[in-house]
Scaffold this motif. Structure first.
Motif, PDB file in Angstrom:
ATOM      1  N   UNK A 312       0.841  -1.194   0.000  1.00 54.74           N
ATOM      2  CA  UNK A 312       0.000   0.000   0.000  1.00 54.74           C
ATOM      3  C   UNK A 312       0.879   1.248   0.000  1.00 54.74           C
ATOM      4  N   UNK A 313       0.601   2.150  -0.921  1.00 54.79           N
ATOM      5  CA  UNK A 313       1.277   3.451  -0.996  1.00 54.79           C
ATOM      6  C   UNK A 313       0.237   4.516  -0.643  1.00 54.79           C
ATOM      7  N   UNK A 314       0.501   5.264   0.413  1.00 55.72           N
ATOM      8  CA  UNK A 314      -0.526   6.117   1.012  1.00 55.72           C
ATOM      9  C   UNK A 314      -0.026   7.551   1.111  1.00 55.72           C
ATOM     10  N   UNK A 315      -0.458   8.435   0.206  1.00 54.67           N
ATOM     11  CA  UNK A 315      -0.098   9.858   0.304  1.00 54.67           C
ATOM     12  C   UNK A 315      -1.035  10.575   1.272  1.00 54.67           C
ATOM     13  N   UNK A 316      -0.468  11.308   2.205  1.00 54.87           N
ATOM     14  CA  UNK A 316      -1.231  11.983   3.255  1.00 54.87           C
ATOM     15  C   UNK A 316      -0.944  13.476   3.244  1.00 54.87           C
ATOM     16  N   UNK A 357       1.048   6.907  -7.417  1.00 56.92           N
ATOM     17  CA  UNK A 357       0.922   5.933  -8.503  1.00 56.92           C
ATOM     18  C   UNK A 357       2.268   5.722  -9.192  1.00 56.92           C
ATOM     19  N   UNK A 358       2.966   6.811  -9.465  1.00 56.87           N
ATOM     20  CA  UNK A 358       4.282   6.685 -10.108  1.00 56.87           C
ATOM     21  C   UNK A 358       5.241   5.927  -9.192  1.00 56.87           C
ATOM     22  N   UNK A 359       5.197   6.254  -7.906  1.00 55.65           N
ATOM     23  CA  UNK A 359       6.058   5.543  -6.946  1.00 55.65           C
ATOM     24  C   UNK A 359       5.705   4.061  -6.900  1.00 55.65           C
ATOM     25  N   UNK A 360       4.431   3.719  -6.892  1.00 53.21           N
ATOM     26  CA  UNK A 360       4.007   2.321  -6.840  1.00 53.21           C
ATOM     27  C   UNK A 360       4.466   1.553  -8.076  1.00 53.21           C
ATOM     28  N   UNK A 361       4.387   2.202  -9.239  1.00 52.06           N
ATOM     29  CA  UNK A 361       4.748   1.538 -10.489  1.00 52.06           C
ATOM     30  C   UNK A 361       6.232   1.227 -10.575  1.00 52.06           C
ATOM     31  N   UNK A 362       7.068   1.938  -9.811  1.00 51.27           N
ATOM     32  CA  UNK A 362       8.502   1.665  -9.812  1.00 51.27           C
ATOM     33  C   UNK A 362       8.828   0.258  -9.326  1.00 51.27           C
ATOM     34  N   UNK A 363       7.910  -0.340  -8.577  1.00 55.63           N
ATOM     35  CA  UNK A 363       8.148  -1.676  -8.033  1.00 55.63           C
ATOM     36  C   UNK A 363       7.629  -2.779  -8.964  1.00 55.63           C
ATOM     37  N   UNK A 451      -0.404   8.920 -15.338  1.00 53.47           N
ATOM     38  CA  UNK A 451       0.685   8.588 -14.423  1.00 53.47           C
ATOM     39  C   UNK A 451       0.835   7.086 -14.209  1.00 53.47           C
ATOM     40  N   UNK A 452      -0.027   6.301 -14.841  1.00 50.43           N
ATOM     41  CA  UNK A 452       0.045   4.848 -14.729  1.00 50.43           C
ATOM     42  C   UNK A 452       1.033   4.322 -15.766  1.00 50.43           C
ATOM     43  N   UNK A 453       1.917   3.437 -15.339  1.00 50.70           N
ATOM     44  CA  UNK A 453       2.918   2.880 -16.252  1.00 50.70           C
ATOM     45  C   UNK A 453       2.236   2.139 -17.398  1.00 50.70           C
ATOM     46  N   UNK A 454       2.795   2.276 -18.579  1.00 50.32           N
ATOM     47  CA  UNK A 454       2.216   1.650 -19.764  1.00 50.32           C
ATOM     48  C   UNK A 454       2.165   0.127 -19.587  1.00 50.32           C
ATOM     49  N   UNK A 455       1.013  -0.433 -19.920  1.00 43.10           N
ATOM     50  CA  UNK A 455       0.841  -1.876 -19.851  1.00 43.10           C
ATOM     51  C   UNK A 455       0.471  -2.421 -18.492  1.00 43.10           C
TER      52      UNK A 455
END
Length: 500
Positions: A312-316, A357-363, A451-455
């Motif tokens: 979970x990636x949670x921006x506050x 979202x960008x941070x989550x997609x890095x993984x 901002x969602x990674x392609x694919x």
């Protein structure tokens, strides 16, 4: 968090004869000449010489959905009262899980002040009965000097006729864990914003993560600035209580898939300089419902030992107007480098979500599920109980279908390409809003897609209406935070674990 102590009991004459319950809960259905009794009620009926339906009819019962009628047993049963709750009309000759869940919720609300109940609704659907009763019995009284009637303390659920005892125990365990996770989310949502702000949310999340054995990371405002999280910093810049970004992860030894969760955590939303009207602004204490849901969901993944890596990636952030607040006309550089012209500071959720979202997609996850109280347009389009589900077509439809099956009521929505041009900016890569009112929920989804990674298969669940209930209680939903869409996320994770 207070949850009744739950046990399984045989649906037998001996079990009913020795029960220590104060109330026996049965289900009723509409009949031609009054209510009929649902499966599981036969033993209670026998104690009334087969005339329990007649007694209920004389008391005005009809079997309609969520109707609650109490009948004194006058010594015919160890329990002093039979509580009959209506299931409503059957669709296609069967009682649905959601009918059981709502009836059990109505019973849970009616059982306030009761020590113990013997519940026969579980003969119809054990998981639905457990979830409904626990959530219906939920109250949030932390800030009341007088707590009122205590919620139900214990409940004995009768085992369904089919299936093995081991299966029933597993169902009880899973349903209890799911209901507890919904309550985690509800408690967070219902906590007022003077006590729940980015740092204190992070503290609560850390305690939950440590208790569940989860990985935990928090980025404070200095780390956010160093790493370039311009969306989160921009939105949170007007508050004296600076923003945070949390990462809470569950990683089992043999994960078959990797799922990223992202949830909007605006602990209070005034609208910023584009300030909201005063009427109803207090409801914006719920603008962190998405964050609460994904935090509760990753805790649940650990409890139920899903064979999935779930993070979970949670921006506050707290969105307030001040001398340091971001302004309409500002350009923010988001995490990952894209730039966004701010035309309306009240469209802040998409800005913090974009960074996460960008941070989550890095993984490199296999799936991304993101949820937020994102747009008032969702409520205009779909009402207070139906979430809008957007994203990549196949996964969007999968999530929407599962959401409907859980009773949380999602509906698949498109992302029309013609709306993308309306987000063009004269200064930046894109603007955070269009220049018109049309398709506001869809435009927000299109913004997030940038901002969602392609694919990457992804689904966005807009719960602006369903996440917070301000009207009269119904089913298993009381006033305040609902915990939507925790049960949906749980079901999607279970589906991914099973189907890939």
């Amino acid at each position: 968090m207070t949850v009744p102590k739950l046990t399984l009991s045989d649906n037998s004459e001996a079990a009913l004869a020795k029960t220590r319950a104060d109330v026996v809960v049965i289900g009723t259905l509409p009949g031609e000449n009054g209510p009929t009794l649902a499966d599981g009620a036969a033993l209670a009926d026998a104690a009334f010489d087969g005339k329990l339906a007649e007694v209920l009819a004389t008391l005005g019962a009809s079997g309609k959905a969520e109707e609650v009628v109490k009948v004194p047993t006058l010594g015919k049963l160890p329990a002093s009262v039979v509580l009959a709750v209506g299931l409503g009309k059957q669709a296609g000759g069967t009682v649905t899980a959601e009918q059981v869940r709502r009836a059990a919720g109505a019973a849970g609300r009616a059982l306030a002040g009761t020590e113990r109940a013997f519940v026969t609704l579980s003969a119809l659907d054990l998981q639905a009965a457990v979830e409904g009763l626990v959530l219906g019995a939920y109250t949030f009284t932390e800030y009341r000097s007088e707590k009122g009637d205590a919620p139900l303390a214990k409940a004995d659920f009768v085992s369904p006729a089919d299936g093995a005892p081991r299966e029933h125990k597993a169902t009880l365990k899973a349903a209890t864990a799911i209901a507890e996770s919904v309550i985690i989310a509800r408690d967070l949502i219902n906590t007022p914003p003077n006590d729940l702000f980015p740092a204190s949310f992070a503290d609560r999340a850390k305690k939950l993560a440590e208790a569940a054995g989860l990985d935990f990371e928090v980025l404070d405002e200095k780390a956010l600035k160093r790493k370039g999280f311009g969306g989160i910093l921009g939105v949170g810049g007007g508050s004296s209580r600076p923003p945070r970004l949390l990462r809470v992860g569950y990683k089992p030894a043999k994960a078959v898939k990797k799922v990223a969760l992202v949830g909007k955590g605006i602990t209070f939303d005034s609208g910023g300089i584009s300030i909201k009207p005063a009427a109803g602004m207090d409801d914006m204490t719920s603008d962190m419902s998405g964050a609460a849901a994904v935090l509760a969901s990753v805790v649940l993944a650990a409890k139920l030992k899903y064979p999935l890596e779930v993070t979970a990636h949670i921006p506050l952030a707290e969105n307030l107007p001040s001398g340091t607040a971001y302004r309409p006309g500002d350009v923010l550089t988001m995490y990952g480098g894209k730039t966004v012209e701010v035309l309306n500071t009240d469209a802040e959720g998409r800005l913090v979500l974009a960074d996460a979202i960008v941070r989550a997609a890095e993984e490199n996850p296999d799936y991304l599920i993101e949820t937020a109280t994102l747009t008032g347009a969702q409520v205009v389009a779909l009402g207070k109980r139906t979430a809008g589900v957007m994203g990549s077509d196949e996964f969007r439809d999968r999530v929407a279908g599962i959401m409907q099956a859980t009773g949380e009521g999602g509906w698949a929505m498109p992302l029309p390409e013609e709306l993308r041009a309306d987000l063009d900016s004269r200064l930046a890569d894109l603007a955070n809003v269009t220049g018109h009112r049309w398709g506001g929920m869809l435009a927000a989804g299109i913004f997030l897609r940038e901002f969602v990674a392609e694919g990457l298969p992804w689904a966005h669940i807009d719960v602006a209406g369903p996440a917070y209930h301000t009207g009269s209680p119904w089913g298993y939903t009381g006033k305040g935070g609902t915990g939507v869409p925790v049960r949906t996320i749980a079901a999607v994770l279970a589906d991914i674990a099973d189907q890939g």
